[in-house]
Design a protein around this motif. Structure first.
Motif, mmCIF file in Angstrom:
data_model
loop_
_atom_site.group_PDB
_atom_site.id
_atom_site.type_symbol
_atom_site.label_atom_id
_atom_site.label_comp_id
_atom_site.label_asym_id
_atom_site.label_seq_id
_atom_site.Cartn_x
_atom_site.Cartn_y
_atom_site.Cartn_z
ATOM 1 N N LYS A 128 0.830 -1.203 0.000
ATOM 2 C CA LYS A 128 0.000 0.000 0.000
ATOM 3 C C LYS A 128 0.861 1.249 0.000
ATOM 4 O O LYS A 128 1.973 1.251 0.531
ATOM 5 C CB LYS A 128 -0.962 0.013 1.179
ATOM 6 N N LYS A 129 0.335 2.279 -0.622
ATOM 7 C CA LYS A 129 0.990 3.571 -0.681
ATOM 8 C C LYS A 129 0.438 4.412 0.462
ATOM 9 O O LYS A 129 -0.769 4.435 0.689
ATOM 10 C CB LYS A 129 0.688 4.220 -2.037
ATOM 11 N N GLU A 182 -3.327 5.612 4.699
ATOM 12 C CA GLU A 182 -3.254 4.852 3.451
ATOM 13 C C GLU A 182 -3.874 5.658 2.312
ATOM 14 O O GLU A 182 -4.994 6.148 2.415
ATOM 15 C CB GLU A 182 -4.001 3.531 3.621
ATOM 16 N N LEU A 183 -3.121 5.799 1.210
ATOM 17 C CA LEU A 183 -3.609 6.527 0.053
ATOM 18 C C LEU A 183 -4.131 5.605 -1.032
ATOM 19 O O LEU A 183 -5.131 5.894 -1.674
ATOM 20 C CB LEU A 183 -2.491 7.408 -0.548
ATOM 21 N N GLU A 184 -3.420 4.485 -1.239
ATOM 22 C CA GLU A 184 -3.773 3.584 -2.335
ATOM 23 C C GLU A 184 -3.412 2.158 -1.945
ATOM 24 O O GLU A 184 -2.373 1.915 -1.336
ATOM 25 C CB GLU A 184 -2.997 4.012 -3.590
ATOM 26 N N ASP A 185 -4.258 1.216 -2.305
ATOM 27 C CA ASP A 185 -4.012 -0.189 -2.020
ATOM 28 C C ASP A 185 -3.407 -0.854 -3.253
ATOM 29 O O ASP A 185 -3.932 -0.693 -4.352
ATOM 30 C CB ASP A 185 -5.330 -0.867 -1.625
ATOM 31 N N CYS A 186 -2.326 -1.588 -3.094
ATOM 32 C CA CYS A 186 -1.639 -2.298 -4.185
ATOM 33 C C CYS A 186 -1.350 -1.395 -5.384
ATOM 34 O O CYS A 186 -1.855 -1.640 -6.489
ATOM 35 C CB CYS A 186 -2.444 -3.511 -4.622
ATOM 36 N N PRO A 187 -0.527 -0.347 -5.223
ATOM 37 C CA PRO A 187 -0.218 0.516 -6.366
ATOM 38 C C PRO A 187 0.617 -0.222 -7.409
ATOM 39 O O PRO A 187 1.363 -1.145 -7.091
ATOM 40 C CB PRO A 187 0.577 1.666 -5.744
ATOM 41 N N LYS A 188 0.476 0.179 -8.658
ATOM 42 C CA LYS A 188 1.233 -0.452 -9.744
ATOM 43 C C LYS A 188 2.691 -0.005 -9.725
ATOM 44 O O LYS A 188 3.589 -0.775 -10.035
ATOM 45 C CB LYS A 188 0.612 -0.095 -11.099
ATOM 46 N N ASP A 202 7.607 9.027 -2.906
ATOM 47 C CA ASP A 202 6.469 8.274 -2.376
ATOM 48 C C ASP A 202 6.904 7.419 -1.181
ATOM 49 O O ASP A 202 8.057 7.000 -1.087
ATOM 50 C CB ASP A 202 5.873 7.346 -3.438
#
Length: 104
Positions: free
Chosen positions: A19-20, A28-34, A40
């Motif tokens: 997570k980001k 938490e900003l984003e789950d499983c970022p690419k 970051d």
């Protein structure tokens, strides 16, 4: 990339970005970022190519800090939040077998 932790320099690979997170608040900003960009912050899973001695930062800070370098440039720094231990595998040396036999 090479993982530098205390005195160890071992090749590793990033297995997944979990997570980001926001650098300041920790939310938490984003789950499983690419992908991640410069600046970051994230929780990631790294897998070293060889066994290495590390600890959680909360339990022993000197063994809980790391840097990741690629082509002699630092690409990431951070602290270890969790360690997944697994049994050592492979063959042992004759000296190790002898030392193990003496202890019994």
């Amino acid at each position: 990339p090479v993982l530098d932790c205390h005195t160890a320099h071992i090749a590793c690979k990033f297995s997944e970005f979990l997570k980001k997170i926001d650098r300041r608040s920790g939310k938490e900003l984003e789950d499983c970022p690419k992908q991640l960009k410069s600046g970051d912050a994230a929780y990631i899973t790294m897998v070293p190519s060889k066994p290495m001695c590390v600890e959680q930062f909360s339990q022993y800070p000197p063994l809980g800090r790391f840097a990741v370098r690629d082509m002699k440039q630092t690409v990431a720094v951070g602290v270890i939040k969790e360690v997944k231990k697994r049994e050592a595998e492979g063959k042992s040396t004759k000296a190790a077998a002898k030392a193990g036999a003496k202890k019994k």
